[in-house]
Write an enzyme that holds these catalytic residues in place. Structure first.
Site, PDB file in Angstrom:
ATOM      1  N   HIS A 265       0.839  -1.202   0.000  1.00  0.00           N
ATOM      2  CA  HIS A 265       0.000   0.000   0.000  1.00  0.00           C
ATOM      3  C   HIS A 265       0.882   1.264   0.000  1.00  0.00           C
ATOM      4  O   HIS A 265       0.742   2.135  -0.866  1.00  0.00           O
ATOM      5  CB  HIS A 265      -0.904  -0.018   1.235  1.00  0.00           C
ATOM      6  CG  HIS A 265      -1.822   1.159   1.353  1.00  0.00           C
ATOM      7  ND1 HIS A 265      -3.141   1.110   0.991  1.00  0.00           N
ATOM      8  CD2 HIS A 265      -1.606   2.434   1.779  1.00  0.00           C
ATOM      9  CE1 HIS A 265      -3.700   2.293   1.194  1.00  0.00           C
ATOM     10  NE2 HIS A 265      -2.787   3.126   1.676  1.00  0.00           N
ATOM     11  N   GLU A 266       1.806   1.321   0.937  1.00  0.00           N
ATOM     12  CA  GLU A 266       2.651   2.525   1.039  1.00  0.00           C
ATOM     13  C   GLU A 266       3.557   2.658  -0.183  1.00  0.00           C
ATOM     14  O   GLU A 266       3.843   3.768  -0.636  1.00  0.00           O
ATOM     15  CB  GLU A 266       3.466   2.510   2.334  1.00  0.00           C
ATOM     16  CG  GLU A 266       2.620   2.535   3.611  1.00  0.00           C
ATOM     17  CD  GLU A 266       1.584   3.651   3.672  1.00  0.00           C
ATOM     18  OE1 GLU A 266       1.827   4.735   3.095  1.00  0.00           O
ATOM     19  OE2 GLU A 266       0.508   3.439   4.283  1.00  0.00           O
ATOM     20  N   GLU A 295      -4.771   7.789  -2.998  1.00  0.00           N
ATOM     21  CA  GLU A 295      -5.216   6.514  -2.449  1.00  0.00           C
ATOM     22  C   GLU A 295      -5.507   5.502  -3.574  1.00  0.00           C
ATOM     23  O   GLU A 295      -5.363   4.302  -3.372  1.00  0.00           O
ATOM     24  CB  GLU A 295      -6.451   6.749  -1.574  1.00  0.00           C
ATOM     25  CG  GLU A 295      -6.823   5.607  -0.659  1.00  0.00           C
ATOM     26  CD  GLU A 295      -5.822   5.331   0.474  1.00  0.00           C
ATOM     27  OE1 GLU A 295      -4.845   6.084   0.632  1.00  0.00           O
ATOM     28  OE2 GLU A 295      -6.039   4.333   1.189  1.00  0.00           O
TER      29      GLU A 295
HETATM   30 ZN    ZN Z   1      -3.129   5.215   1.843  1.00  0.00          ZN
END
Ligand code: ZN
Length: 506
Positions: A265-266, A295
């Site tokens: 995710h990061e 995001e």
């Molecule tokens: Zn995020």
């Protein structure tokens, strides 16, 4: 004033302000990663002093003079040119900063610092009553902020503008209504699904988890010469400047999934930052569009790539090699089902990708009602529990696992939650557009090939900075306006087939 000269000075002002504020980011990074506990007092002095300097620069009246000189000339003709984008976005930021009185900025900072402390204690003691007056206070100040900034009748729009420029509560509401109308029955249909064996829990060496995750993010194209991975209490990604993008992440000895997927995710966020055009650093053309688009990049790598069959066809043998004892007798299919498990429960940060958006829709509904005054803080627990039952079919047994679980409202982040779900919606639209352009991607993933996708994202999204607002960017890239159908289709396809092969029943 000569508009060309004015523009050159405007860019210089903006770069200097960005460089100064990157020093604040570096101090914050250090505070997360290295700073000894007793350094906290001196660090708050440093941060407060620098934050004040950044604020002074941001509201420097010179911005107003330069912007007016450019706007009143024929210096800009093409509305998508870097000059037009920078002027448009710097004007937006400058006006916003100037409209919020200094008194309100300080009052918000004080109230949210205090509210966050009270919230932490209230959560620990499961005592919503002590937090309720602070929640009312934060929302009252946010109403003041929205009125100072200005809006067309819906204060929520004014707050949203800070995170997702151009988005409105009305558009979000329409999008979320469609999303929940399809998600609730999907979650219901998966409810009876036989749970896959929980092979992600066990005893996993932390160092080996780190080495394995590093090899994944290298394959994704994360540039380790232009970034770092460090251990932190909470996962985050911060850009210090061109050539310096830093990720903090955490691994869990008793659960192998959480650390790996947080890392993916990061890294998705980091690839976006590393893909911005360095030539435009310090101006809006060199910055991310919005939280929702940011995001979308993290969710795309975490869910659409990282939970795919092709991805694990490539990486599972390596994982089995690193954690031989745990996985030697676990088939790829069993493992893949374990990382694609759906189960409605109470805690947002532990939610799977199918139910996650329902957690967000609950928060969006409640924060809109709190802001409009239709809901009083004292009535939040009841409204929260009712909404969880309605959307997820579960009811919290206490407020700790209910309305006290997130820090966002105490921190004054109102209008922030929806950007998580926008990210999910955008990620599916973007992934489907990437496949339409490049061809089916799973076969490439199975070969360990991820760079073509990364390049496509760089060309179509990253390098444009803030050139297009999020809606316009999505339309340009996917041919459609923001629309939940791609997400629903992707989830239905992946999870319904999961249910079919696993249980073999209707
Ligand atoms: Zn995020």
């Amino acid at each position: 004033m000569n508009p060309e000269k004015a523009y050159a000075e405007l860019v210089r002002l903006s770069r200097d302000e960005t460089v100064l504020s990157s020093c604040v980011d570096l101090l914050e990074w250090d505070q997360e990663i290295y700073m000894p506990r007793d350094g906290v007092e001196h660090r708050s002095d440093q941060s407060a002093l620098l934050a004040g300097l950044v604020h002074d620069r941001g509201t420097n009246p010179r911005y107003g003079e330069l912007l007016s000189a450019i706007e009143g000339s024929d210096f800009i003709s093409d509305p998508d040119s870097p000059e037009a984008v920078n002027v448009r976005e710097l004007r937006r930021g400058y006006d916003r900063d100037c409209k919020i009185p200094r008194r309100l900025v300080q009052e918000l900072a004080r109230a949210t610092a205090r509210a966050s402390k009270v919230w932490a204690q209230a959560r620990k003691e499961n005592d919503f009553k002590s937090f309720a007056p602070w929640l009312d206070k934060v929302f009252a100040l946010s109403r003041e902020e929205a009125d100072a900034v200005g809006h067309n009748g819906d204060r929520y729009d004014a707050l949203l503008e800070d995170y997702e420029p151009g988005m409105t509560a009305e558009k979000l509401s329409a999008l979320f209504t469609r999303l929940s109308a399809d998600l609730v029955p999907l979650v219901d249909s998966l409810r009876g699904q036989e749970a896959p064996p929980n092979v992600l829990e066990g005893n996993f060496d932390l160092d080996r988890q780190r080495v394995f995750t590093d090899s994944i993010v290298s394959a994704m194209g994360f540039d380790f010469d232009g970034g770092r991975f460090d251990l932190a209490q909470h996962p985050f990604c911060t850009m210090i400047g061109p050539g310096d993008v830093r990720i903090g992440t955490r691994y869990f000895q008793n659960h192998i999934g959480r650390g790996i997927f947080a890392g993916l995710h990061e890294a998705g966020h980091a690839l976006y930052e590393q893909g911005l055009d360095r030539a435009h650093y310090g101006t809006p053309m060199g910055e991310a569009v919005s939280l929702g688009i940011h995001e979308s990049q993290s969710r795309l790598w975490e869910n659409l790539v990282g939970r795919s069959e092709g991805f694990w066809l490539h990486f599972y043998p390596q994982l089995q090699g690193s954690f031989h004892e745990a996985f030697q007798d676990v088939s790829l299919e069993t493992f893949r089902r374990a990382v694609n498990r759906v189960e409605p429960h109470l805690i947002r940060v532990e939610a799977d990708e199918v139910t996650y958006n329902l957690h967000i829709i609950v928060r969006f509904e409640l924060e809109r009602a709190l802001l409009s005054g239709d809901l009083a803080a004292a009535d939040v627990p009841g409204a929260w529990n009712e909404a969880y039952q309605r959307y997820l079919g579960v009811t919290p047994k206490d407020d700790r696992s209910g309305c006290l679980q997130d820090i966002h409202w105490a921190d004054g982040l109102i209008g922030y939650f929806p950007t998580y779900s926008l990210g999910n919606v955008f990620s599916a639209q973007i992934f489907s557009a990437a496949e339409a352009a490049i061809g089916p991607l799973e076969d490439a993933f199975a070969e360990g090939e991820f760079l073509e996708l990364r390049r496509w994202l760089g060309d179509n999204i990253h390098r444009h900075g803030m050139r297009y607002r999020s809606e316009a960017l999505i339309e340009r890239v996917t041919g459609n306006s923001p629309d939940p159908s791609a997400l629903i289709e992707s989830l239905s396809q992946r999870y319904r087939s999961n249910a079919g092969t696993s249980a073999g029943r209707a």
